[in-house]
Scaffold this motif. Structure first.
Motif, PDB file in Angstrom:
ATOM      1  N   ALA A   1       0.820  -1.207   0.000  1.00 45.35           N
ATOM      2  CA  ALA A   1       0.000   0.000   0.000  1.00 45.35           C
ATOM      3  C   ALA A   1       0.852   1.254   0.000  1.00 45.35           C
ATOM      4  O   ALA A   1       0.328   2.344  -0.214  1.00 45.35           O
ATOM      5  N   ALA A   2       2.137   1.131   0.249  1.00 42.02           N
ATOM      6  CA  ALA A   2       2.978   2.322   0.303  1.00 42.02           C
ATOM      7  C   ALA A   2       4.329   2.041  -0.330  1.00 42.02           C
ATOM      8  O   ALA A   2       4.857   0.928  -0.233  1.00 42.02           O
ATOM      9  N   ILE A   3       4.883   3.071  -0.998  1.00 47.55           N
ATOM     10  CA  ILE A   3       6.186   2.975  -1.644  1.00 47.55           C
ATOM     11  C   ILE A   3       7.019   4.156  -1.173  1.00 47.55           C
ATOM     12  O   ILE A   3       6.568   5.302  -1.203  1.00 47.55           O
ATOM     13  N   PRO A   4       8.240   3.901  -0.713  1.00 44.52           N
ATOM     14  CA  PRO A   4       9.055   5.025  -0.242  1.00 44.52           C
ATOM     15  C   PRO A   4       9.768   5.733  -1.387  1.00 44.52           C
ATOM     16  O   PRO A   4      10.111   5.140  -2.401  1.00 44.52           O
ATOM     17  N   GLU A   5       9.987   7.030  -1.222  1.00 41.71           N
ATOM     18  CA  GLU A   5      10.868   7.815  -2.077  1.00 41.71           C
ATOM     19  C   GLU A   5      12.014   8.326  -1.216  1.00 41.71           C
ATOM     20  O   GLU A   5      11.788   9.049  -0.241  1.00 41.71           O
ATOM     21  N   ILE A   6      13.219   7.939  -1.563  1.00 40.49           N
ATOM     22  CA  ILE A   6      14.399   8.283  -0.765  1.00 40.49           C
ATOM     23  C   ILE A   6      15.158   9.394  -1.473  1.00 40.49           C
ATOM     24  O   ILE A   6      15.504   9.280  -2.658  1.00 40.49           O
ATOM     25  N   LYS A   7      15.425  10.474  -0.746  1.00 39.91           N
ATOM     26  CA  LYS A   7      16.070  11.634  -1.347  1.00 39.91           C
ATOM     27  C   LYS A   7      17.280  12.032  -0.495  1.00 39.91           C
ATOM     28  O   LYS A   7      17.127  12.719   0.522  1.00 39.91           O
ATOM     29  N   PRO A   8      18.485  11.599  -0.864  1.00 38.44           N
ATOM     30  CA  PRO A   8      19.673  12.026  -0.117  1.00 38.44           C
ATOM     31  C   PRO A   8      19.798  13.549  -0.142  1.00 38.44           C
ATOM     32  O   PRO A   8      19.546  14.195  -1.164  1.00 38.44           O
ATOM     33  N   VAL A   9      20.189  14.114   0.992  1.00 40.34           N
ATOM     34  CA  VAL A   9      20.212  15.578   1.104  1.00 40.34           C
ATOM     35  C   VAL A   9      21.316  16.211   0.263  1.00 40.34           C
ATOM     36  O   VAL A   9      21.248  17.393  -0.072  1.00 40.34           O
ATOM     37  N   ASN A  10      22.348  15.436  -0.077  1.00 36.63           N
ATOM     38  CA  ASN A  10      23.455  16.015  -0.844  1.00 36.63           C
ATOM     39  C   ASN A  10      23.392  15.651  -2.326  1.00 36.63           C
ATOM     40  O   ASN A  10      24.386  15.756  -3.034  1.00 36.63           O
ATOM     41  N   ARG A  11      22.235  15.173  -2.762  1.00 32.57           N
ATOM     42  CA  ARG A  11      22.051  14.864  -4.181  1.00 32.57           C
ATOM     43  C   ARG A  11      20.642  15.229  -4.596  1.00 32.57           C
ATOM     44  O   ARG A  11      19.706  15.179  -3.792  1.00 32.57           O
ATOM     45  N   ASN A  12      20.478  15.570  -5.843  1.00 33.14           N
ATOM     46  CA  ASN A  12      19.154  15.848  -6.385  1.00 33.14           C
ATOM     47  C   ASN A  12      18.528  14.550  -6.868  1.00 33.14           C
ATOM     48  O   ASN A  12      19.208  13.651  -7.355  1.00 33.14           O
ATOM     49  N   GLY A  13      17.205  14.454  -6.771  1.00 38.06           N
ATOM     50  CA  GLY A  13      16.504  13.314  -7.300  1.00 38.06           C
ATOM     51  C   GLY A  13      16.209  12.254  -6.258  1.00 38.06           C
ATOM     52  O   GLY A  13      16.556  12.365  -5.074  1.00 38.06           O
ATOM     53  N   VAL A  14      15.544  11.204  -6.748  1.00 39.23           N
ATOM     54  CA  VAL A  14      15.092  10.108  -5.899  1.00 39.23           C
ATOM     55  C   VAL A  14      15.980   8.901  -6.160  1.00 39.23           C
ATOM     56  O   VAL A  14      16.292   8.574  -7.310  1.00 39.23           O
ATOM     57  N   TYR A  15      16.381   8.220  -5.092  1.00 36.78           N
ATOM     58  CA  TYR A  15      17.268   7.066  -5.194  1.00 36.78           C
ATOM     59  C   TYR A  15      16.546   5.814  -4.682  1.00 36.78           C
ATOM     60  O   TYR A  15      15.604   5.892  -3.900  1.00 36.78           O
ATOM     61  N   ASP A  16      17.031   4.653  -5.159  1.00 30.01           N
ATOM     62  CA  ASP A  16      16.504   3.377  -4.682  1.00 30.01           C
ATOM     63  C   ASP A  16      17.062   3.010  -3.324  1.00 30.01           C
ATOM     64  O   ASP A  16      16.610   2.049  -2.712  1.00 30.01           O
TER      65      ASP A  16
ATOM     66  N   ASN B   1       4.672  -1.911   6.105  1.00 26.48           N
ATOM     67  CA  ASN B   1       6.104  -1.943   6.350  1.00 26.48           C
ATOM     68  C   ASN B   1       6.837  -1.672   5.049  1.00 26.48           C
ATOM     69  O   ASN B   1       6.821  -2.489   4.126  1.00 26.48           O
ATOM     70  N   ILE B   2       7.426  -0.493   4.937  1.00 31.25           N
ATOM     71  CA  ILE B   2       8.179  -0.155   3.734  1.00 31.25           C
ATOM     72  C   ILE B   2       9.647  -0.505   3.974  1.00 31.25           C
ATOM     73  O   ILE B   2      10.172  -0.335   5.077  1.00 31.25           O
TER      74      ILE B   2
END
Length: 1010
Positions: free
Chosen positions: A471-486, A579-580
């Protein structure tokens, strides 16, 4: 970016299998605790063939481990308990489970069953169930307790057999206080109406079995099972197994009977783990891996309005408002705009549409959605019950083929591109017929089923899958990079967004339930506002941004629970926990060296690179200071202590930070102190020094000391040295202390005023000799330094001591005594001085016994003195014949005390006294009138008060004693008897005994007049 996963991440993910077990929940079919029931089988009590086949089935478990495991299989409520030690990378079949006696755990009817199978392991394992016997065989992959859910739908097949064969499903409670709502699609064997919900209450490990009526064509598919709040107010997770006592699967589902039939039992996925994309591939035949057969498929929907497509074409003909059904001999691609579940079926042997020579009876698989694909599974194949061929059918992206290994080999028996989804490939491997464990590993996620086929026999199960809530998918965004990472790197801050197909009324992200994350504080967002919408696999997801930044300390894959509340959620509380999974890649490595130093010194830090793709970023010295310039800095700390020093590096291509933290000891300096004597007595000149060195407030156990005393003498190393000074003076005393390699010192001046001459004790007695009882006074003649405190210690020779300057004492015995005086003058002690004193005895003097005389008479005194008396005298000389003879005659008119005083030859004086008592006449009245008029009311004998020992006895005229008083005439007689009675008027007789010298008894009469 999301699709730019680099190669090192792939390698890392392969290593997560051994990391997950200790760092995060692994929501796969691998776990530590499982439950399963002994599903209802027609062989329990049915003679299917000419021979007696009653209770000929067996149920076993295949325990599969990739590390050494200790697995206990038990049936709670009974004595059944078996422990299996499973070596690493092997599988063990258990003994057949009990099917008779007190430990019989078979599910024989509809209703509650308390004796069920419990599997517990000390490490995560994979468990498969296999039921076989008498040309019957069926298997299932078991799911661990940690992936149980709250809502399920039964996924069965059409029951093409009758006469004791049932379509059924059962529910397993994983916790006490479990309440379950059951809505059967058909009327049940025990009379529960179709589509009418009823509830059951279960304890941990209990099973409730639901069976359709015994009618050919029955199918419990689509029956809804949902956990409700139990007696404790909480919903509890459950497992659901669907199956059949025995059924045939025809290519034409409207044909009953014919061909082979088989027992089935498969554990279902919770609705929360259903996906929206499935890839299928037909099973192979016993004619070879490349030879495939037509399979049946069912697509189960939760919402009848769900749009389901097969290879882009929308399916129609929804059955029982629950599922679509079709047959296919090709690999298909199934998609939906809401979560669905897909079942795959092998048809019965010898039915229309089966190839000649193709063996194998019915089997049912629950397929894995692409969203739950996995990259590493272990499973078991076997030949039990006449299995002739074992197969693995696997679907994987083309990019994963190079890394795909089955039992360490990249060789497969059949392989072809998936015809309905470009970029995917179907591979088939014929497995050895010998029972054994298998392992599949790849750097790319895949789905797979495994199965075995024989003459009227088969088994099969899903080879392994993630069972996460989708039901949920995470989007991970490192603070020192632009964009979404796996993924995110350890020790690298990131922000998080959550995509969900719900539009929740509240979100709670439970960071407090995750290890190694900072901050570990839950975040609740009420009425959240979506920041974006995205269509993924045909499903609209809403994006919600989570405030703050977070950081994982170590690599691994972490399960982050998220509570979602939404009125559309179909469970007991209109909320669910998702649980993501957040992959955390270990950042680059670095090391440094530094030697412990003292607080007064500079520490040299040396950078030691480890990861060649990272470079120096900064030092954090643990005291609030940083250095971003010097790679190998010198650092001086202001205070001692242990400092957590962090060296940080950064990797350019993904911005991942790495660091190493070491505790650096900055050793404290010893605190040097010592004491010197306040006074040094001369001429001895002895001075005792005492070290008071401390380290962090306590005396060090080991230290090196060096003393110098300022007079040129040798160095001392003792803790308490004694030094002798030859003369008075000012001296600089220095102590150097070294502790744990750190040194400090202290110098103090010993002043000349500290030197003192030794006092001289002396005293004198106030007289040359003393008489016994006379106070002896001592005069102090000592020589001392008046500027210093002085104390005196007297030993007086009679066991007494005193500390006053000039004491006095009275000696109790006549003899010679030795008196000693010692003087303490500012700490300097004198030599003791001793002197003797003599105490003489007093002369013996006795004046004689007291005498009593009548007035006008005389008495001769009887004086005595000891022989050492040189003179004596009587005083006073009133009415005395002589005052210097021992026996003078005394003739006083009134009572008189005389003293005899004597002096002996040493001048000691003593005295004694004697009383001459003079008595007056006794006058006795002969009448009194005790009538209470206050006149002559008592018999008052004048002069008797001088005779304290007098006795009076009074008698009546008959000689009876009526009153007596002895030695107590302080109160005259009132005319009453001794008992207090009033005596009558008359004459009474008395006897008076004064009991004094010169008097005898006095007798007479007294008259009472009333």
């Amino acid at each position: 970016m999301r699709n730019e996963r680099v190669s090192f991440v792939i390698v890392f993910l392969l290593s997560l299998v051994c990391i997950f077990s200790v760092q995060a929940q692994n929501f796969t079919n691998k776990g530590k605790e499982f439950w399963v029931g002994y599903g209802n089988n027609y062989l329990f009590d049915h003679d299917a063939r000419a021979d007696d086949s009653k209770n000929t089935q067996e149920m076993v478990l295949y325990l599969t481990a990739d590390e050494p495991a200790v697995v206990e299989v038990s049936i709670p409520g009974t004595t059944y308990r078996k422990v299996y030690n499973v070596p690493a990378n092997t599988s063990l079949p258990t003994e057949p489970l009990p099917k008779s006696g007190a430990e019989d755990c078979r599910i024989t009817d509809e209703g509650l069953f308390t004796k069920n199978v419990h599997i517990v392991s000390n490490v995560p394992v994979v468990v498969f169930e296999h039921t076989y016997g008498n040309f019957s065989s069926g298997g299932s992959m078991l799911l661990p307790v940690e992936v149980y859910g709250y809502t399920y739908f039964a996924q069965n097949t059409r029951q093409l057999k009758a006469d004791g064969f049932y379509s059924w499903f059962y529910i397993v409670a994983s916790e006490d206080n479990t309440t379950v709502s059951i809505t059967p699609k058909l009327k049940t064997k025990n009379g529960h109406d179709a589509r009418q919900a009823f509830t059951v209450n279960l304890k941990k490990g209990e099973i409730y079995n639901v069976m359709a009526e015994n009618n050919a064509g029955t199918d419990m598919s689509g029956s809804k099972i949902q956990s409700l709040p139990g007696s404790d107010g909480n919903c509890h997770r459950i497992a659901v197994f669907s199956g059949s006592s025995r059924t045939g699967l025809e290519v034409d589902q409207n044909i009953l009977g014919g061909g082979g039939s088989d027992f089935m039992m498969v554990q279902g996925f919770p609705v929360s783990a259903w996906g929206s994309k499935y890839l299928t591939a037909p099973t192979s035949t016993t004619l070879g891996a490349a030879n495939v057969k037509q399979n049946g498929y069912r697509v189960y929907v939760r919402d009848p309005n769900t749009t389901v497509k097969r290879n882009g074409v929308t399916l129609t003909g929804l059955q029982q408002t629950s599922y679509y059904e079709f047959k296919s001999a090709t690999a298909d691609y199934i998609t939906a705009d809401q979560p669905i579940s897909v079942s795959q079926f092998i048809f019965s042997q010898d039915v229309v549409g089966r190839q000649a020579g193709d063996d194998g009876d019915p089997e049912m698989f629950y397929l894995t959605p692409l969203e739950q694909a996995i990259d590493h599974v272990i499973f078991y194949s076997n030949q039990t019950e006449n299995i002739e061929k074992n197969f693995l059918t696997l679907i994987i992206p083309e990019s994963g083929m190079a890394s795909l290994l089955l039992d360490g080999s990249n060789s497969f028996d059949a392989s072809y591109p998936h015809p309905n989804l470009s970029g995917y490939r179907v591979v088939v491997k014929e497995l050895p017929i010998t029972p054994m464990q298998h392992s599949i590993i790849s750097d790319t996620l895949f789905t797979a089923i495994t199965y075995g086929l024989g003459n009227y026999e088969s088994y099969g199960y899903n080879a392994g899958a993630y069972v996460s809530n989708l039901a949920a998918i995470p989007e991970i965004k490192p603070v020192n990079r632009n964009g979404v990472y796996d993924y995110v790197c350890s020790k690298t801050p990131f922000s998080l967004s959550l995509k969900t197909f719900y539009q929740p009324t509240s979100l709670t992200i439970h960071f407090s339930m995750v290890n190694n994350v900072t901050p570990a504080t839950d975040v609740t967002i009420n009425n959240p506002v979506a920041s974006a919408t995205t269509v993924i696999n045909g499903i609209t997801y809403y994006t919600y941004d989570i405030p703050d930044q977070y950081q994982f300390n170590t690599g691994g894959e972490y399960s982050l629970p998220v509570s979602i509340a939404d009125p559309t959620i179909d469970n007991c509380k209109k909320s669910e926990i998702v649980n993501i999974l957040i992959p955390v890649v270990q950042g680059p490595s670095v090391d440094f060296s530094v030697q412990p130093v003292c607080v007064s010194e500079s520490a040299q830090f040396t950078y030691i690179p480890i990861s060649t793709d990272a470079h120096f970023s900064k030092w954090n010295f643990g005291d609030g200071t940083e250095n971003t310039v010097d790679v190998n800095p010198l650092k001086k700390y202001n205070t001692d202590g242990n400092y957590d020093v962090k060296l940080q590096v950064i990797r350019d291509y993904d911005g991942c930070w790495g660091d190493t933290v070491k505790s650096v000891e900055i050793k404290p300096l010893p605190v040097v102190d010592f004491t010197m004597p306040d006074v040094i007595c001369m001429p001895e000149g002895k001075a005792v020094m005492q070290q008071k060195v401390t380290l962090k407030g306590v005396e060090p156990a080991v230290m090196n000391l060096q003393w110098t005393f300022g007079d040129g003498s040798a160095v001392a190393t003792e803790k308490q040295p004694e030094h002798t000074y030859a003369s008075k003076g000012n001296y600089d005393v220095k102590l150097i202390a070294t502790v744990n390699g750190c040194t400090d010192s202290l110098t103090k001046t010993l002043p000349v005023t500290a030197f003192n001459d030794k006092p001289i004790a002396d005293f004198a007695f106030s007289d040359t000799a003393y008489c016994l009882g006379e106070q002896t006074r001592l005069g102090n003649l000592s020589t001392v330094n008046a500027a210093l405190a002085t104390s005196w210690q007297w030993q007086l020779g009679n066991g007494e001591t005193d500390t006053v300057r000039e004491p006095s004492t009275v000696y109790a015995t006549a003899k010679a005594y030795s008196v000693t005086l010692t003087v303490n003058n500012g700490g300097c002690i004198s030599d003791p001085v001793k002197k003797d004193v003599r105490v003489y005895a007093l002369p013996v003097v006795e004046a004689g016994s007291d005498v009593i005389i009548d007035a006008g008479n005389t008495a001769t005194l009887q004086g005595q003195v000891s022989s050492d008396v040189t003179s004596f005298k009587w005083t006073p000389d009133i009415a005395l014949s002589s005052d210097n003879v021992l026996y003078p005659v005394a003739s006083p008119k009134t009572s008189q005390v005389y003293y005899l005083t004597a002096t002996n030859r040493v001048g000691c004086i003593n005295s004694d006294s004697v009383l001459v008592k003079v008595y007056n006449d006794i006058k006795i009245p002969n009448i009194f009138t005790p009538n209470g008029d206050g006149i002559n009311d008592v018999w008052d004998i004048k002069g008797l008060q001088d005779y304290s020992r007098a006795n009076i006895s009074i008698f009546n005229r008959w000689g009876q004693l009526v009153y007596h008083v002895s030695g107590n005439y302080y109160k005259p007689w009132n005319g009453a008897g001794s008992n207090g009675s009033v005596l009558p008027a008359g004459i009474y007789y008395y006897i008076l005994e004064p009991n004094a010298n010169g008097y005898g008894k006095l007798t007479g009469s007294v008259t009472i007049v009333r």
